[in-house]
Design an enzyme around this catalytic site. Structure first.
Site, short mmCIF file in Angstrom:
data_model
loop_
_atom_site.label_atom_id
_atom_site.label_comp_id
_atom_site.label_asym_id
_atom_site.label_seq_id
_atom_site.Cartn_x
_atom_site.Cartn_y
_atom_site.Cartn_z
N ASP A 285 10.92 -5.42 5.47
CA ASP A 285 11.68 -5.83 4.86
C ASP A 285 12.82 -6.54 5.66
OD1 ASP A 285 9.94 -5.56 2.82
OD2 ASP A 285 11.31 -4.50 1.08
N ASP B 242 5.02 -8.08 -9.45
CA ASP B 242 6.85 -7.59 -9.42
C ASP B 242 6.97 -6.72 -11.15
OD1 ASP B 242 6.81 -7.29 -6.44
OD2 ASP B 242 8.03 -9.40 -6.86
#
Length: 244
Positions: A10, A129
């Site tokens: 990330d 998500d």
């Protein structure tokens, strides 16, 4: 069939970071994003899950760096973060990545998402998500800052559109090392016939063993982030477990 492991990188301002429950400001910095990706490649990864967090939060992008990283890696890359329109999609695909992961766009712009799925097929995955609120499975968008609707409604629509793969994250688990939400993974995989990739909460080799038991039900892979960076186990150890 062995569970595929995808080490996560990330990226915030060129650095590899890990968030807790996806919250901006909760970053732990682990150095150069490129160095992190090359490390996972050396350790035996076949895939890298590469996320532009700046783009996901709408505060900039690391587009040039991510393109450079894909070019320098010999493994397959799944690219994610802020891919919401033709410009960002075309830039992502132009890197040569193996697959692009859409998130917010599936909730906010389902018509465009359907067109992209129809045009690009299995180069497109959709990230689901999920945050469970009062028993309701709600999707989160814009770096998990907004509500994206009911999980099951969106999943049904995407299935109907021909989405080839889903990445399922319990956002309350991500970056916490609290263990994966196996019930959520089982529920999603039971409602679709396409592969599912698990994300969020992996903290131990036993967690990977537990996820690997779901491969016959459609769980294809698992994204591993914090546990690797926190040295709960090494990538070679994890690969040995899921390939047994």
């Amino acid at each position: 069939m062995s569970l595929i492991l995808l080490p996560a990188v990330d990226v915030v301002e060129g650095r590899a970071v890990r968030l807790v429950q996806g919250k901006a400001g909760s970053e732990n910095d682990y150095g150069s994003a490129l160095d992190a990706a090359l490390c996972w490649q050396r350790d035996g990864a076949d895939w890298i899950h590469l996320v532009d967090l700046d783009a996901a939060f709408g505060r900039g992008s690391n587009r040039e760096l991510l393109s450079e990283m894909v070019g320098k890696l010999d493994v397959q890359v799944e690219l994610s973060g802020g891919i919401r329109d033709d410009d960002s999609l075309n830039a992502a695909l132009a890197t040569g990545c193996a697959r692009v992961n859409l998130g917010t766009a599936a909730c906010e712009n389902p018509h465009w998402c359907a067109q992209v799925i129809a045009e690009h097929g299995d180069k497109i995955a959709v990230g689901l998500d999920v945050q469970i609120v009062d028993g309701q499975h709600r999707l989160r968008g814009r770096g998990w800052e907004t509500d994206g609707g009911d999980l099951w409604d969106v999943l049904e629509n995407l299935d109907r559109q021909g989405c080839s793969r889903f990445i399922v994250t319990d956002v309350t688990k991500d970056g916490t090392l609290d263990g994966p939400n196996l019930d959520l993974l089982a529920s999603v995989s039971d409602r679709t016939n396409v592969p599912v990739i698990a994300s969020g909460g992996v903290s131990s080799l036993d967690d990977l063993r537990a996820i690997a038991k779901f491969t016959e039900r459609g769980i294809e892979g698992a994204i591993v982030g914090k546990a690797l960076y926190a040295e709960r186990f090494t990538l070679p150890q994890a690969l040995a477990v899921v390939r047994m």
